[in-house]
Design a protein around this motif. Structure first.
Motif, mmCIF file in Angstrom:
data_model
loop_
_atom_site.group_PDB
_atom_site.id
_atom_site.type_symbol
_atom_site.label_atom_id
_atom_site.label_comp_id
_atom_site.label_asym_id
_atom_site.label_seq_id
_atom_site.Cartn_x
_atom_site.Cartn_y
_atom_site.Cartn_z
ATOM 1 N N LEU A 111 0.843 -1.183 0.000
ATOM 2 C CA LEU A 111 0.000 0.000 0.000
ATOM 3 C C LEU A 111 0.879 1.234 0.000
ATOM 4 O O LEU A 111 1.707 1.417 0.885
ATOM 5 C CB LEU A 111 -0.915 0.012 1.231
ATOM 6 C CG LEU A 111 -1.897 -1.134 1.340
ATOM 7 C CD1 LEU A 111 -2.669 -1.036 2.647
ATOM 8 C CD2 LEU A 111 -2.863 -1.132 0.169
ATOM 9 N N LYS A 112 0.696 2.042 -1.010
ATOM 10 C CA LYS A 112 1.478 3.275 -1.088
ATOM 11 C C LYS A 112 0.578 4.419 -0.633
ATOM 12 O O LYS A 112 -0.451 4.690 -1.232
ATOM 13 C CB LYS A 112 1.950 3.525 -2.514
ATOM 14 C CG LYS A 112 2.912 2.471 -3.017
ATOM 15 C CD LYS A 112 3.361 2.751 -4.429
ATOM 16 C CE LYS A 112 4.310 1.679 -4.908
ATOM 17 N NZ LYS A 112 4.707 1.881 -6.300
ATOM 18 N N THR A 113 0.990 5.049 0.418
ATOM 19 C CA THR A 113 0.212 6.170 0.924
ATOM 20 C C THR A 113 0.945 7.455 0.611
ATOM 21 O O THR A 113 2.169 7.533 0.685
ATOM 22 C CB THR A 113 0.018 6.055 2.446
ATOM 23 O OG1 THR A 113 1.292 5.993 3.060
ATOM 24 C CG2 THR A 113 -0.774 4.804 2.796
ATOM 25 N N LYS A 114 0.158 8.441 0.262
ATOM 26 C CA LYS A 114 0.741 9.758 0.018
ATOM 27 C C LYS A 114 0.829 10.484 1.354
ATOM 28 O O LYS A 114 -0.166 10.617 2.052
ATOM 29 C CB LYS A 114 -0.132 10.582 -0.930
ATOM 30 C CG LYS A 114 -0.112 10.096 -2.347
ATOM 31 C CD LYS A 114 -0.928 11.038 -3.211
ATOM 32 C CE LYS A 114 -0.860 10.669 -4.666
ATOM 33 N NZ LYS A 114 -1.664 11.566 -5.498
ATOM 34 N N LYS A 115 1.988 10.920 1.663
ATOM 35 C CA LYS A 115 2.155 11.664 2.907
ATOM 36 C C LYS A 115 2.150 13.145 2.564
ATOM 37 O O LYS A 115 2.987 13.628 1.821
ATOM 38 C CB LYS A 115 3.449 11.276 3.606
ATOM 39 C CG LYS A 115 3.429 9.877 4.140
ATOM 40 C CD LYS A 115 4.637 9.600 4.983
ATOM 41 C CE LYS A 115 4.560 8.211 5.570
ATOM 42 N NZ LYS A 115 5.691 7.920 6.433
ATOM 43 N N SER A 116 1.193 13.803 3.133
ATOM 44 C CA SER A 116 1.085 15.236 2.904
ATOM 45 C C SER A 116 1.703 15.954 4.099
ATOM 46 O O SER A 116 1.295 15.758 5.239
ATOM 47 C CB SER A 116 -0.380 15.634 2.749
ATOM 48 O OG SER A 116 -0.472 17.022 2.602
#
Length: 174
Positions: A64-69
């Motif tokens: 799972l690739k999560t975008k870190k904002s």
């Protein structure tokens, strides 16, 4: 005699009252080539159970690739700085100034701080409304599940009625 005991076991199986040994007897019976014609539907069901039990489950890990904002981290840092600056100036500043007494730069800084607080407040309100939508969805799913229970009960009753009619027609034919 064997057919009679199998029919009794099937009735117990349909009611969920069989033991593991009894279920193994049913599996062994329906694994045979020849099965009583009126029990053919059960044969396909037990064959399905055997084939699905033998299938390999999909066990590959899915990354799972999560975008870190990082914007929220910076907003929180900015809010913390503004708050600490506000506390520092109120404790050590003896003169209380009105907005009109501030210099142009101080007024701009004040306006920017107010904008940051408004932005943070609006994001909290958005999050709260999103959570309300999840709550509504959860309630609707629960209501749907409750409405499905009578259908399952109706299906059980219908199956029992159909089975008893099949038995009656078979005994009347014999």
């Amino acid at each position: 005699m064997v057919l009679n005991s199998i029919e009794k076991l099937l009735e117990k199986y349909d009611n969920g009252e069989t033991t593991i040994k009894e279920e193994q007897q049913l599996k062994a019976y329906f694994a045979q080539e020849e099965v009583a014609p009126h029990l053919e539907s059960y044969k396909t069901m037990f064959q399905y159970f055997n084939t699905t039990k033998q299938e390999d489950l999909y066990t590959k890990d899915v990354p799972l690739k999560t975008k870190k904002s990082h914007i929220y981290q910076w907003i929180s840092v900015a809010a913390l700085l503004v708050l600490s600056l506000g506390i520092f100036t109120t404790q050590f500043g003896e003169d209380k100034l009105t907005y009109s007494q501030l210099t142009l730069q101080e007024q701009k800084d004040y306006d920017q701080a107010v904008e940051v607080f408004n932005l943070i407040g609006s994001k909290f309100e958005q999050g709260e409304s999103n959570m309300a939508a999840f709550g509504l969805m959860s309630n609707k799913l629960s209501e749907g599940a409750e409405k499905f229970e009578p259908v399952a009960e109706f299906s059980k009753a219908t199956n029992k009625i159909l089975k008893s009619k099949k038995k009656k027609t078979k005994t009347s034919k014999n």
